[in-house]
Design a protein around this motif. Structure first.
Motif, PDB file in Angstrom:
ATOM      1  N   ARG A 130       0.824  -1.202   0.000  1.00 30.60           N
ATOM      2  CA  ARG A 130       0.000   0.000   0.000  1.00 30.60           C
ATOM      3  C   ARG A 130       0.859   1.253   0.000  1.00 30.60           C
ATOM      4  NH1 ARG A 130      -5.413  -0.496   1.131  1.00 30.60           N
ATOM      5  NH2 ARG A 130      -6.069  -2.650   1.341  1.00 30.60           N
ATOM      6  N   ALA A 131       0.230   2.376  -0.379  1.00 26.93           N
ATOM      7  CA  ALA A 131       0.916   3.668  -0.372  1.00 26.93           C
ATOM      8  C   ALA A 131      -0.058   4.742   0.091  1.00 26.93           C
ATOM      9  CB  ALA A 131       1.436   3.998  -1.765  1.00 26.93           C
ATOM     10  N   ILE A 132       0.481   5.794   0.676  1.00 34.35           N
ATOM     11  CA  ILE A 132      -0.325   6.952   1.055  1.00 34.35           C
ATOM     12  C   ILE A 132      -0.027   8.038   0.042  1.00 34.35           C
ATOM     13  CG2 ILE A 132      -0.707   8.704   2.814  1.00 34.35           C
ATOM     14  CD1 ILE A 132      -0.038   6.550   4.907  1.00 34.35           C
ATOM     15  N   VAL A 133      -1.095   8.528  -0.631  1.00 37.05           N
ATOM     16  CA  VAL A 133      -0.959   9.517  -1.694  1.00 37.05           C
ATOM     17  C   VAL A 133      -1.645  10.801  -1.249  1.00 37.05           C
ATOM     18  CG1 VAL A 133      -1.414  10.006  -4.120  1.00 37.05           C
ATOM     19  CG2 VAL A 133      -0.976   7.669  -3.404  1.00 37.05           C
ATOM     20  N   ALA A 134      -0.974  11.932  -1.425  1.00 40.86           N
ATOM     21  CA  ALA A 134      -1.509  13.227  -0.999  1.00 40.86           C
ATOM     22  C   ALA A 134      -2.800  13.558  -1.744  1.00 40.86           C
ATOM     23  CB  ALA A 134      -0.474  14.319  -1.255  1.00 40.86           C
TER      24      ALA A 134
END
Length: 105
Positions: A34-38
């Protein structure tokens, strides 16, 4: 295997409720894919007041699965797949499959 999506990359959401939105990767969580995207996958959390934080309803980014995002092509900004190439000086760099441009200098 080398990472195809890294912190600081410009990505496009290709599936889900935020499909079509773009943003910068703030954090990658490889253990969960997973990734956190602005500005993408925003959720609202009801939080209790503590000594450090104000209470109330806070909006923040939730992690999004890596399969639902794609790196934005440096030329067109459209989603692209990522390949790898070894340069003459021996460096391994990421390459956009759509345009052939280098993703990281």
């Amino acid at each position: 295997m080398a990472a195809k999506i890294k912190k600081g990359d410009r990505v496009v959401v290709v599936a889900g409720r935020d499909k079509g939105k773009t943003g910068e990767v703030r954090e990658v969580i490889p253990a969960e894919d997973r990734a956190i995207v602005a500005g993408v996958n925003l959720v609202r959390r009801h939080t209790k007041q503590t000594a450090q934080t104000e209470g109330g309803i806070l909006t923040k980014e939730a992690p999004i699965h890596l399969s639902n995002i794609a790196v934005a092509d440096p030329k067109s900004g459209k989603p692209t797949r990522v390949g790898f190439k070894i340069l003459d000086d021996g460096r391994k760099v990421r390459v956009a499959k759509r345009s052939g441009d280098l993703i990281d200098g």
